[in-house]
Design a protein around this motif. Structure first.
Motif, mmCIF file in Angstrom:
data_model
loop_
_atom_site.group_PDB
_atom_site.id
_atom_site.type_symbol
_atom_site.label_atom_id
_atom_site.label_comp_id
_atom_site.label_asym_id
_atom_site.label_seq_id
_atom_site.Cartn_x
_atom_site.Cartn_y
_atom_site.Cartn_z
ATOM 1 N N PHE A 147 1.031 -1.331 0.419
ATOM 2 C CA PHE A 147 0.148 0.221 -0.273
ATOM 3 C C PHE A 147 1.253 1.263 0.394
ATOM 4 C CE2 PHE A 147 -3.724 -2.624 2.598
ATOM 5 C CZ PHE A 147 -3.910 -2.468 0.853
ATOM 6 N N GLU A 148 1.816 1.268 1.219
ATOM 7 C CA GLU A 148 3.508 1.946 1.075
ATOM 8 C C GLU A 148 3.584 2.903 -0.549
ATOM 9 O OE1 GLU A 148 3.149 -0.183 2.823
ATOM 10 O OE2 GLU A 148 2.368 0.678 4.926
ATOM 11 N N GLN A 149 3.996 1.477 -1.412
ATOM 12 C CA GLN A 149 4.202 2.084 -2.640
ATOM 13 C C GLN A 149 3.162 2.510 -3.866
ATOM 14 O OE1 GLN A 149 5.360 -2.184 -3.245
ATOM 15 N NE2 GLN A 149 7.961 -1.838 -4.213
ATOM 16 N N ILE A 150 2.488 1.782 -3.691
ATOM 17 C CA ILE A 150 1.132 2.629 -4.308
ATOM 18 C C ILE A 150 0.830 4.146 -4.117
ATOM 19 C CG2 ILE A 150 -1.096 2.191 -5.041
ATOM 20 C CD1 ILE A 150 -0.651 -0.869 -4.629
ATOM 21 N N ALA A 151 0.764 3.832 -2.931
ATOM 22 C CA ALA A 151 0.070 5.169 -2.430
ATOM 23 C C ALA A 151 1.444 6.930 -2.982
ATOM 24 C CB ALA A 151 0.461 5.205 -0.347
ATOM 25 N N ASP A 152 2.816 5.892 -2.896
ATOM 26 C CA ASP A 152 3.684 7.340 -3.267
ATOM 27 C C ASP A 152 3.767 7.059 -4.005
ATOM 28 O OD1 ASP A 152 6.170 8.611 -2.141
ATOM 29 O OD2 ASP A 152 7.175 6.844 -3.567
ATOM 30 N N PHE A 153 3.456 6.265 -4.802
ATOM 31 C CA PHE A 153 3.083 6.163 -6.325
ATOM 32 C C PHE A 153 2.477 7.190 -7.127
ATOM 33 C CE2 PHE A 153 2.617 4.784 -10.827
ATOM 34 C CZ PHE A 153 3.540 5.711 -11.332
ATOM 35 N N CYS A 154 0.936 6.819 -6.334
ATOM 36 C CA CYS A 154 0.100 7.305 -6.841
ATOM 37 C C CYS A 154 -0.584 9.332 -5.845
ATOM 38 C CB CYS A 154 -1.341 6.927 -6.021
ATOM 39 S SG CYS A 154 -1.168 5.287 -7.585
ATOM 40 N N GLY A 155 0.769 9.355 -5.107
ATOM 41 C CA GLY A 155 0.947 10.635 -4.394
ATOM 42 C C GLY A 155 -0.772 11.013 -3.758
ATOM 43 N N MET A 156 -1.100 9.755 -2.889
ATOM 44 C CA MET A 156 -2.328 9.205 -2.354
ATOM 45 C C MET A 156 -1.640 9.012 -0.612
ATOM 46 S SD MET A 156 -4.510 7.581 -4.948
ATOM 47 C CE MET A 156 -6.430 7.994 -4.417
ATOM 48 N N ARG A 192 10.969 -4.843 -10.027
ATOM 49 C CA ARG A 192 11.773 -5.238 -8.999
ATOM 50 C C ARG A 192 10.965 -4.516 -8.136
ATOM 51 N NH1 ARG A 192 13.870 0.328 -7.686
ATOM 52 N NH2 ARG A 192 12.409 1.023 -9.781
ATOM 53 N N CYS A 193 10.387 -3.680 -8.245
ATOM 54 C CA CYS A 193 9.771 -3.424 -7.072
ATOM 55 C C CYS A 193 8.463 -4.177 -6.064
ATOM 56 C CB CYS A 193 8.766 -1.846 -7.337
ATOM 57 S SG CYS A 193 9.219 -0.470 -7.023
ATOM 58 N N GLU A 194 7.932 -5.134 -6.422
ATOM 59 C CA GLU A 194 7.572 -6.337 -6.143
ATOM 60 C C GLU A 194 8.548 -7.555 -4.546
ATOM 61 O OE1 GLU A 194 3.610 -7.184 -8.839
ATOM 62 O OE2 GLU A 194 5.576 -7.993 -9.537
ATOM 63 N N GLY A 195 9.469 -7.010 -5.591
ATOM 64 C CA GLY A 195 10.611 -8.145 -4.481
ATOM 65 C C GLY A 195 10.654 -7.275 -3.599
ATOM 66 N N ASN A 196 10.897 -5.865 -3.804
ATOM 67 C CA ASN A 196 11.538 -5.125 -2.357
ATOM 68 C C ASN A 196 10.150 -4.460 -1.970
ATOM 69 O OD1 ASN A 196 13.253 -4.030 -0.527
ATOM 70 N ND2 ASN A 196 14.851 -3.911 -1.869
ATOM 71 N N PRO A 197 10.090 -4.383 -0.756
ATOM 72 C CA PRO A 197 9.336 -3.341 -0.614
ATOM 73 C C PRO A 197 9.534 -1.894 0.430
ATOM 74 C CG PRO A 197 8.658 -5.282 0.876
ATOM 75 C CD PRO A 197 9.883 -5.757 0.249
ATOM 76 N N ALA A 198 10.955 -1.993 0.361
ATOM 77 C CA ALA A 198 12.006 -0.276 0.188
ATOM 78 C C ALA A 198 11.910 0.613 -1.227
ATOM 79 C CB ALA A 198 13.441 -0.663 1.019
ATOM 80 N N LEU A 199 12.202 -0.131 -2.448
ATOM 81 C CA LEU A 199 11.456 0.294 -3.199
ATOM 82 C C LEU A 199 10.575 1.093 -3.848
ATOM 83 C CD1 LEU A 199 13.801 -2.381 -5.266
ATOM 84 C CD2 LEU A 199 14.927 -0.523 -4.908
ATOM 85 N N ARG A 200 10.581 1.925 -4.804
ATOM 86 C CA ARG A 200 9.598 2.882 -4.970
ATOM 87 C C ARG A 200 9.299 2.921 -6.587
ATOM 88 N NH1 ARG A 200 7.784 2.406 -0.892
ATOM 89 N NH2 ARG A 200 8.124 3.294 1.065
ATOM 90 N N LEU A 201 8.224 3.012 -6.757
ATOM 91 C CA LEU A 201 8.090 3.062 -8.557
ATOM 92 C C LEU A 201 8.145 4.832 -8.669
ATOM 93 C CD1 LEU A 201 4.190 1.403 -9.157
ATOM 94 C CD2 LEU A 201 6.683 0.455 -9.443
ATOM 95 N N LYS A 202 8.802 4.126 -10.656
ATOM 96 C CA LYS A 202 9.303 5.648 -10.498
ATOM 97 C C LYS A 202 8.531 5.929 -12.219
ATOM 98 C CE LYS A 202 14.017 6.305 -8.737
ATOM 99 N NZ LYS A 202 13.307 5.998 -7.739
#
Length: 189
Positions: free
Chosen positions: A22-31, A66-76
């Protein structure tokens, strides 16, 4: 950081089709992550169809993997998605109430700026080449009632657009080796 196009719909797609946190999706979508969780629980955005960011070239499938494998990474967001290209303008719409003023504006431009090309007048006023020619040779159906009036005052074009068109026409004349006409007395003031 810029956001993807239609962030909520993108979030719906990412929740349904990926294993991102959820954090990765929230960070990518600005939510907020709680908002993403509410979307996943079906409390928010129930009627929204998912918007595929991979098919719309906002992110690559490899980046998602790549981001699915590591929760610390963020989508660009891809650079091409960040550049919002301007749509080319279509024809200029003139309200019905101002359409009767258009021949007056054409006559004004033909009299005061004879060095403007027909294409420039068409672009400024949203008229046709046929109408310009009829006003020029006085064969317009209403030619006895046409009084040259400033298109800016009539609200048919902006002063900046008119100035740009006149400057372009002057530059064209200078390139052709002709002297541009002197400015009108109203412009010199």
């Amino acid at each position: 950081m810029s956001l993807p196009l239609m962030p909520k719909a993108t979030a719906v797609w990412l929740i349904d089709k990926t294993a991102l946190t959820f954090e990765q999706i929230a960070d990518f979508c600005g939510m907020h992550p709680l908002e993403i969780q509410a979307i996943a629980d079906g409390e928010v955005a129930q009627g929204i169809n998912g918007y595929d960011p991979v098919a719309n070239k906002q992110v690559t499938a490899e980046d998602i993997t790549r981001c699915e494998g590591n929760p610390a990474l963020r989508l660009k967001l891809l650079a091409a998605a960040e550049q919002h290209q301007k749509k080319p303008k279509g024809g200029r719409y003139t309200p019905v109430a101002k359409r009767n003023d258009r021949p007056d504006a054409i006559a004004f431009l033909l009299r005061n700026f004879p060095h403007l090309t027909d294409a420039q007048v068409i672009k400024l006023l949203g008229t046709t080449k046929d109408t310009i020619q009829k006003i020029r040779d006085r064969s317009h159906w209403n030619s006895s009632n046409i009084k040259p009036r400033d298109p800016v005052i009539l609200g048919l074009c902006k002063q900046s657009d008119l100035n740009d068109a006149v400057a372009a026409a002057n530059d064209r004349l200078a390139r052709e080796g002709l002297a541009p006409p002197p400015p009108l007395p109203s412009e010199a003031a």
